[in-house]
Motif scaffolding. Structure first.
Motif, PDB file in Angstrom:
ATOM      1  N   ARG A  53       0.808  -1.225   0.000  1.00  0.00           N
ATOM      2  CA  ARG A  53       0.000   0.000   0.000  1.00  0.00           C
ATOM      3  C   ARG A  53       0.841   1.275   0.000  1.00  0.00           C
ATOM      4  O   ARG A  53       0.324   2.361   0.222  1.00  0.00           O
ATOM      5  CB  ARG A  53      -0.930  -0.014   1.220  1.00  0.00           C
ATOM      6  N   GLY A  78      -4.467  -5.768   1.085  1.00  0.00           N
ATOM      7  CA  GLY A  78      -5.259  -4.882   1.925  1.00  0.00           C
ATOM      8  C   GLY A  78      -6.315  -4.147   1.132  1.00  0.00           C
ATOM      9  O   GLY A  78      -6.672  -4.541   0.013  1.00  0.00           O
ATOM     10  N   ARG A  79      -6.794  -3.070   1.704  1.00  0.00           N
ATOM     11  CA  ARG A  79      -7.872  -2.293   1.108  1.00  0.00           C
ATOM     12  C   ARG A  79      -7.322  -1.068   0.383  1.00  0.00           C
ATOM     13  O   ARG A  79      -6.366  -0.432   0.845  1.00  0.00           O
ATOM     14  CB  ARG A  79      -8.840  -1.825   2.193  1.00  0.00           C
ATOM     15  N   ARG A  81      -8.600   1.781   0.244  1.00  0.00           N
ATOM     16  CA  ARG A  81      -8.756   2.987   1.061  1.00  0.00           C
ATOM     17  C   ARG A  81      -7.561   3.209   2.001  1.00  0.00           C
ATOM     18  O   ARG A  81      -7.380   4.301   2.539  1.00  0.00           O
ATOM     19  CB  ARG A  81     -10.042   2.894   1.885  1.00  0.00           C
ATOM     20  N   ASP A  82      -6.750   2.154   2.188  1.00  0.00           N
ATOM     21  CA  ASP A  82      -5.599   2.251   3.088  1.00  0.00           C
ATOM     22  C   ASP A  82      -4.280   2.508   2.357  1.00  0.00           C
ATOM     23  O   ASP A  82      -3.214   2.472   2.980  1.00  0.00           O
ATOM     24  CB  ASP A  82      -5.472   0.968   3.917  1.00  0.00           C
ATOM     25  N   SER A  84      -1.255   4.348   1.233  1.00  0.00           N
ATOM     26  CA  SER A  84      -0.710   5.351   2.157  1.00  0.00           C
ATOM     27  C   SER A  84      -0.166   6.614   1.501  1.00  0.00           C
ATOM     28  O   SER A  84       0.104   7.590   2.199  1.00  0.00           O
ATOM     29  CB  SER A  84       0.400   4.708   3.003  1.00  0.00           C
ATOM     30  N   LYS A  89      -2.017   6.056  -4.609  1.00  0.00           N
ATOM     31  CA  LYS A  89      -3.487   6.085  -4.696  1.00  0.00           C
ATOM     32  C   LYS A  89      -3.927   6.573  -6.073  1.00  0.00           C
ATOM     33  O   LYS A  89      -4.873   6.027  -6.663  1.00  0.00           O
ATOM     34  CB  LYS A  89      -4.033   7.012  -3.604  1.00  0.00           C
ATOM     35  N   GLU A 104      -8.472  -6.739  -4.248  1.00  0.00           N
ATOM     36  CA  GLU A 104      -8.057  -6.440  -2.882  1.00  0.00           C
ATOM     37  C   GLU A 104      -7.986  -7.758  -2.116  1.00  0.00           C
ATOM     38  O   GLU A 104      -8.978  -8.481  -2.010  1.00  0.00           O
ATOM     39  CB  GLU A 104      -9.046  -5.487  -2.218  1.00  0.00           C
TER      40      GLU A 104
END
Length: 472
Positions: A53, A78-79, A81-82, A84, A89, A104
């Protein structure tokens, strides 16, 4: 090609951003470089990208877009939304908009690696310490057990821990890094030479951070030996060292100067020497003081009495770490640590005139002198130059208002404070940057009415690595 350490690489990345080269641009270039190596290696058309992430995963996301004609599946540990960092992103969101095969992952059983020809490992970068656990540890095991060809992004994930990806080859960026083995491809991602030449906020990052468990003195004890005919110069050096983070600063000065300096600030510890100038008679006191301090900075305001030169000849060898400035820059004296001459002082020391040279022409003579004398030279000028005889750096912070007296004394104090925490070269690099940046901040408020004391007060703000508003 010169090898670079991981922490130095992080400093280069930060300096790129300071110069205006954004992390998103470098991530795009890194992704393209990874994709080129995948295409060139012709492993087959089915590629599984396993990404963390952080920015290592972001590089892998960017690579996916350059793999036209391949069947690419991206597994995010992981997700989304996480994720970092903004750059990673952004690259994930681009893949979403393009309707790529994004998954995911919550457990390693969701990693379907049997049908792929190549696994791209983008789980971790260089920031992993201690034990790797959880989903990331399971993913590393799955990669190692898959029996597929593996390409790691920048570094095999988990390197330096007990759980590490066994990569067939690694695509690392810009320069070779330590401990990557033989199957390494060094990819150019568009970092210009200037990002390594010019000092910047990344050099501040190399100073390290103060531990929460620090005690008084752990962040540096600095001894200033100066004063005599002049009192302001050593006081400025001492106050600058405190503002630059030294815990304890002691000023050892001739008697009358010491009494004046002790009135400047209650933060200074002042030791009174024997005469109205530094003499060999002061050696017993200084022999006790020097071992109790991490760095000795000397020369500011000492004057040119013959006794002073004799005393310095005995003092300099006693200091394990020394910053030598101003009246201590005399021909025939021993040199060590960091010396901070301007062009005139450098000519007095070396016999070499730099007056008619621009800053680039000064580089080779300066390197030669530093190599011969085994010192770090921080040559003050419109563009400061810093060299150990092999590497050379340049600093462009600062402004014409800094011709006011005392700014060089401030620089010596900053260099001493930093030298207590790191190597001589790193300290000199960061000190040149911070001194000039403090001058720029002072100039923004005071213009040509700025004083050296204004620089001292701006040092803490100049040391903050973040903040676009601090750029010149």
């Amino acid at each position: 090609m010169r090898m670079i350490s991981w922490e130095e690489m992080r400093a280069v990345d930060a300096n790129c951003q300071y110069l205006g080269l954004l992390p998103l641009q470098l991530m795009e270039n890194a992704g393209a470089a990874i994709a080129r190596e995948i295409i060139a290696s012709s492993p087959g058309k089915r590629v599984a990208i396993i990404a963390g992430r952080g920015n290592n995963g972001g590089d892998a996301f960017a690579a996916a877009r350059h793999l036209s004609g391949f069947e690419v599946t991206i597994y995010l540990l992981g997700r989304a939304r996480d994720i970092s960092t903004e750059e990673a992103k952004r690259n994930w969101e681009i893949l979403e908009h393009l309707h790529w095969d994004l998954r995911e992952v919550r457990c390693s059983e969701e990693l379907k690696l049997d049908g792929c020809d190549l696994i791209v490992d983008g789980i971790f970068g260089t920031g992993v310490k201690g034990r790797v656990a959880g989903l990331e540890a399971e993913a590393i095991d799955a990669i190692n057990l898959a029996g597929k060809k593996v390409l790691s992004v920048d570094i095999p994930s988990g390197q330096g821990t007990e759980k590490v990806v066994r990569a067939d080859y690694v695509v690392t960026f810009h320069r070779p890094k330590p401990d990557l083995g033989e199957c390494v491809i060094v990819a150019d991602i568009g970092i210009p030479p200037e990002a390594e030449l010019f000092v910047g906020p990344g050099d501040l990052g190399l100073m390290g951070k103060r531990s929460r468990e620090s005690h008084k003195g752990d962040s540096g004890r600095v001894l200033v030996i100066g004063g005599g005919p002049y009192t302001g110069a050593p006081a400025l050096t001492a106050l600058a060292a405190l503002r630059a983070g030294a815990d304890i600063v002691t000023v050892a000065a001739p008697a009358e100067a010491a009494r004046v300096i002790s009135c400047f600030s209650p933060n200074l510890i002042v030791r009174e020497l024997s005469s109205d100038h530094l003499t060999p008679h002061d050696l017993p006191v200084l022999k006790d003081l020097i071992p109790a301090h991490d760095v000795v900075v000397m020369g500011m305001g000492l004057g040119r009495h013959p006794d002073t030169g004799d005393a310095l000849a005995s003092i300099i060898p006693l200091a394990e770490k020394a910053v030598i400035d101003a009246d201590a820059l005399l021909p025939g004296l021993p040199l060590k640590g960091i010396i901070t001459p301007h062009a005139g002082e450098f000519q007095r020391l070396s016999g070499l005139s730099l007056a008619d040279m621009d800053w680039r022409e000064r580089m080779e003579p300066l390197k030669g002198y530093a190599r011969e004398r085994k010192v770090i030279v921080l040559l003050k000028g419109k563009v400061d130059l810093i060299t150990d005889g092999e590497l050379i750096r340049a600093n462009t912070t600062g402004n014409p208002g800094m011709t006011v007296g005392g700014t060089g004394d401030v620089l010596a104090g900053i260099a001493a404070a930093f030298y207590a925490r790191t190597s001589a070269l790193r300290a000199a690099n960061a000190a040149a940057f911070v001194n000039g940046r403090a001058g720029d901040l002072a100039y923004a408020e005071r213009g040509f009415g700025m004083l050296a004391t204004d620089l001292v007060e701006k040092i803490p703000l100049a040391m903050r690595p973040e903040g676009e508003e601090l750029r010149k």
